[in-house]
Design a protein around this motif. Structure first.
Motif, PDB file in Angstrom:
ATOM      1  N   GLU A 145       0.844  -1.191   0.000  1.00 53.01           N
ATOM      2  CA  GLU A 145       0.000   0.000   0.000  1.00 53.01           C
ATOM      3  C   GLU A 145       0.883   1.245   0.000  1.00 53.01           C
ATOM      4  N   PRO A 146       0.459   2.308  -0.692  1.00 56.37           N
ATOM      5  CA  PRO A 146       1.259   3.540  -0.703  1.00 56.37           C
ATOM      6  C   PRO A 146       1.258   4.180   0.672  1.00 56.37           C
ATOM      7  N   PRO A 147       2.312   4.919   1.008  1.00 53.96           N
ATOM      8  CA  PRO A 147       2.371   5.566   2.325  1.00 53.96           C
ATOM      9  C   PRO A 147       1.205   6.525   2.539  1.00 53.96           C
ATOM     10  N   ARG A 148       0.608   6.446   3.718  1.00 54.63           N
ATOM     11  CA  ARG A 148      -0.537   7.292   4.043  1.00 54.63           C
ATOM     12  C   ARG A 148      -0.170   8.769   3.974  1.00 54.63           C
ATOM     13  N   GLU A 149       1.072   9.082   4.350  1.00 56.11           N
ATOM     14  CA  GLU A 149       1.486  10.490   4.356  1.00 56.11           C
ATOM     15  C   GLU A 149       1.410  11.101   2.961  1.00 56.11           C
ATOM     16  N   ALA A 178      -1.426  13.854   1.557  1.00 51.76           N
ATOM     17  CA  ALA A 178      -0.907  15.115   1.009  1.00 51.76           C
ATOM     18  C   ALA A 178      -1.387  15.354  -0.426  1.00 51.76           C
ATOM     19  N   GLY A 179      -2.255  14.479  -0.920  1.00 53.69           N
ATOM     20  CA  GLY A 179      -2.807  14.675  -2.254  1.00 53.69           C
ATOM     21  C   GLY A 179      -2.017  14.044  -3.371  1.00 53.69           C
ATOM     22  N   VAL A 180      -1.003  13.222  -3.025  1.00 51.21           N
ATOM     23  CA  VAL A 180      -0.226  12.525  -4.051  1.00 51.21           C
ATOM     24  C   VAL A 180      -1.061  11.372  -4.607  1.00 51.21           C
ATOM     25  N   LEU A 181      -1.096  11.264  -5.918  1.00 49.20           N
ATOM     26  CA  LEU A 181      -1.845  10.209  -6.593  1.00 49.20           C
ATOM     27  C   LEU A 181      -0.990   8.946  -6.658  1.00 49.20           C
ATOM     28  N   ALA A 182      -1.471   7.875  -6.066  1.00 48.90           N
ATOM     29  CA  ALA A 182      -0.735   6.609  -6.062  1.00 48.90           C
ATOM     30  C   ALA A 182      -1.372   5.649  -7.055  1.00 48.90           C
ATOM     31  N   VAL A 183      -0.578   5.164  -8.007  1.00 47.27           N
ATOM     32  CA  VAL A 183      -1.075   4.304  -9.076  1.00 47.27           C
ATOM     33  C   VAL A 183      -0.342   2.965  -9.016  1.00 47.27           C
ATOM     34  N   ARG A 184      -1.087   1.889  -8.844  1.00 45.72           N
ATOM     35  CA  ARG A 184      -0.455   0.566  -8.857  1.00 45.72           C
ATOM     36  C   ARG A 184      -0.060   0.236 -10.295  1.00 45.72           C
TER      37      ARG A 184
END
Length: 239
Positions: free
Chosen positions: A37-41, A45-51
């Motif tokens: 899972e991408p870091p919650r922080e 902070a609005g960073v888009l995490a794409v697998r």
């Protein structure tokens, strides 16, 4: 102005520090990650995490479509995702070699080629590839990793010549030993042996790598392309 920034492998270590640096700068940041899972922080902070597994061309295409829908075409690409499968040559399997090259070198080809679609239309772009001091210096037991990271230098310099007239820059950052989860698994004896070879006498902080990357993506570096910037405490100087 806020830019669309993509950092591959941005969920931990150096990639995470790079994503933080751009987010702190006010950019719209997306990261790719392969598992977990991408870091919650970052997501907070609005960073888009794409697998996205960069060894799969279809996943790369789908990842870019998602990023473009939410942030627009990628203007700054940091190709950071990479793996290691260290082994002495006589014990190194075909899979040990090809999987490392496919992720570190071929994967970079895939994400750079896809990013350049939008950069060519915009007639501008910044691409930073994360290599390694090992790609310049060599390292016993890391022939696969060193070959993949050395290949990034030729790749970047060829594209710097090919696309410089379109105002797209290609540069390489070559970190030395960095204090991340990957190096923290080493024994104290191994860590001391490594540090003894570094003129500055310590490991790098991930933030120090991120600072060099952010500089190369900035307007201050608009006349720098085809460069290899070592951030290695002097370990690889002369190579």
């Amino acid at each position: 102005m806020s830019r669309s920034v993509l950092v591959t492998g941005g969920n931990r270590g150096i990639g995470l520090a790079i994503a933080r640096a751009f987010a702190d700068n006010g950019d719209q940041v997306a990261i790719t990650y392969r598992s977990g899972e991408p870091p919650r922080e970052l997501t907070d902070a609005g960073v888009l995490a794409v697998r996205c597994d960069i060894t799969d061309a279809e996943q790369v295409e789908q990842g870019y479509k998602e990023i473009e829908e939410k942030h627009g075409p990628v203007e700054v690409l940091v190709a950071n995702a990479g793996i290691t499968k260290d082994q002495l040559l006589m014990r190194m399997s075909e899979e040990d070699f090809t999987s490392v090259v496919d992720t570190n070198l071929n994967g970079t080809f895939r994400v750079v080629k896809r990013a350049n679609r939008g950069m060519l239309r915009a007639k501008k772009g910044r691409v930073v590839l994360i290599s390694s001091v090992v790609g310049l210096l060599g390292s016993a037991g890391q022939a696969n990793y060193a070959a993949s990271k050395a290949g990034l230098v030729g790749f970047a310099r060829s594209l710097a010549r090919e696309l410089g007239s379109r105002n797209i820059t290609f540069n390489v950052v070559a970190p030395g030993f960095v204090d991340t989860d990957m190096t923290q698994v080493l024994t104290e004896e191994q860590r001391e042996s490594i540090v003894s070879k570094v003129p500055l006498g310590r490991y790098a902080r991930p933030e120090e790598i991120a600072a060099a990357v952010r500089f190369l993506a900035s307007d201050d570096a608009s006349y720098i392309t085809g460069a290899v910037i070592p951030v290695d405490g002097g370990l690889g100087m002369g190579h």
